[in-house]
Design an enzyme around this catalytic site. Sequence first.
Site, short mmCIF file in Angstrom:
data_model
loop_
_atom_site.label_atom_id
_atom_site.label_comp_id
_atom_site.label_asym_id
_atom_site.label_seq_id
_atom_site.Cartn_x
_atom_site.Cartn_y
_atom_site.Cartn_z
N LYS A 67 55.04 49.25 58.47
CA LYS A 67 53.77 48.88 57.83
C LYS A 67 53.76 49.59 56.49
O LYS A 67 53.66 50.81 56.43
CB LYS A 67 52.59 49.32 58.71
CG LYS A 67 51.24 48.95 58.13
CD LYS A 67 50.08 49.32 59.06
CE LYS A 67 48.75 48.94 58.42
NZ LYS A 67 47.60 49.23 59.26
N THR B 162 42.81 45.48 66.18
CA THR B 162 41.92 44.54 65.50
C THR B 162 42.06 43.10 66.02
O THR B 162 41.11 42.34 66.08
CB THR B 162 42.25 44.58 63.99
OG1 THR B 162 41.95 45.89 63.55
CG2 THR B 162 41.47 43.59 63.20
N THR C 77 47.83 47.48 64.27
CA THR C 77 48.94 47.46 63.31
C THR C 77 49.47 48.84 62.95
O THR C 77 50.64 48.97 62.58
CB THR C 77 48.51 46.75 62.01
OG1 THR C 77 47.30 47.36 61.54
CG2 THR C 77 48.29 45.28 62.23
N ASP C 78 48.63 49.88 63.06
CA ASP C 78 49.03 51.19 62.53
C ASP C 78 50.36 51.70 63.10
O ASP C 78 51.20 52.20 62.36
CB ASP C 78 47.95 52.25 62.82
CG ASP C 78 46.74 52.08 61.93
OD1 ASP C 78 46.68 51.10 61.18
OD2 ASP C 78 45.84 52.95 61.97
N1 ASP Z 1 43.79 51.30 63.37
C1 ASP Z 1 43.96 50.03 63.98
C2 ASP Z 1 45.10 50.11 64.98
O1 ASP Z 1 46.21 50.30 64.62
C3 ASP Z 1 44.24 48.97 62.98
C4 ASP Z 1 44.55 47.63 63.61
O2 ASP Z 1 44.07 47.34 64.68
O3 ASP Z 1 45.32 46.88 63.07
O4 ASP Z 1 44.86 49.95 66.14
#
Ligand code: ASP
Length: 427
Positions: free
Chosen positions: A240, A85, A161-162
């Site tokens: 997380k 993101t 973040t995942d």
């Molecule tokens: N699903 C996305 C990822 O981990 C969420 C994000 O970008 O934070 O790439």
Amino acid sequence: MTAKAGDRVKVIADNDIKEGILMPNEETDSVVIKLDNGYNVGIDKKKVKEIKVVEKYKEKEESTGKKPKKDSKKPTIAILHTGGTIASKVDYETGGVIAKFSPSELMELFPELKKIANFDSRLIDQMLSEDMRFEHYKKIANAIKKEIQKKVDGIIITHGTDTLGYTAAALSFILENIDIPVLLVGAQRSSDRGSSDAAMNLVCASEFITKTDFVGVAICMHESTGDNSCAILPATKTRKLHTSRRDAFKPVNDTIIARIDYDTRKIEFLKKDYPKPNGKLVVKDKFEDKVGIIKCHPNMFCDQFDFFKGYKGLVIEGTGLGHAPVDPPNKLHVNIMDSIKSLIKSGTIVAMASQCLFGETHPHVYTAAINLSKAGVVYCKDMLPETAFVKLAWLLGNYKKDDVKKLMAENLRGEINERLMKDEFLD
Ligand code: ASP
């Protein structure tokens, strides 16, 4: 005037009026708009009476692509973009998410960065982090090595973040004796949302890099839901813990390393004993692919464990102090013990972490753990299950089998907290 994706619109529906940015969405039965708080809402097309255009979407001036001028008095930070993101925007023409990663684009998106340092940036990947594989860890680690050789002052890895915590752990195992700060930075809300955490996380990471003598891999994310401070979190002990909050990342069985006050830009260290380099940079970037993780739960069957036959490593996310359902007299549970024993006999290294997350596993309290440990299951103390998974795959890729078992229970990169306090828990 018909509304187009990117326009600011007022959607008048049966019992509701909503204002926000119209999102591209032809495939579903909803009109999707991005509210000012950053969330998307879908409104059933059948219920929509009118879509009023409040403001047409203005295409921003195209980036010149020119490199921003370097200030020789400022330190240089390399930004390696892997996707997610952060540093991405919705392209209202195509509806796709596009990465903005060239130095000029980054400065356009986050103009405040200019005041802190010079930035070089490279696109390593453009992926969602749930799609990460071990080969990507290798790619990122080798890109870090190149930047270290170029003598940059610090590196920021932008990342989804995942699975950011897994990558942070993987990089700290791969790269031994890093002598500059390497910070993984993500964002829970994309840069084109009013409530995005991207800019503040990047600014805080950059301030931390330029103002401290910290070295090694760590994570920089929001410390609270407000825009007050960011936390520097330990790479192997952070998880997380929330799907959407901006302060989703928390240390487990550990404390944050430092806090960056966003208003004053002051840095407060809460921990001084982070590992320091003790020799030249070593890159061990191999991983064993056949490593799995299994979560214990009531009503298990032995074939769930038999599935891992042929795997070189297995992490059991046990209950409580590190238990699996292996106690007699239940025959189904005796069978599970036999399956685990036969995995170990066939050469699989089986490690135990706890799904409680907080506190340590203990192989000497309950019969189940005593017997599992006697059978050869390695107890991982207070290590996070996902760190144990990454560590086991990394050890199996780089070390001899006898060493893997021994090293799994030893603290290599802060993944085991030898001075774990009983009261180190959520406050
Ligand atoms: N699903 C996305 C990822 O981990 C969420 C994000 O970008 O934070 O790439």
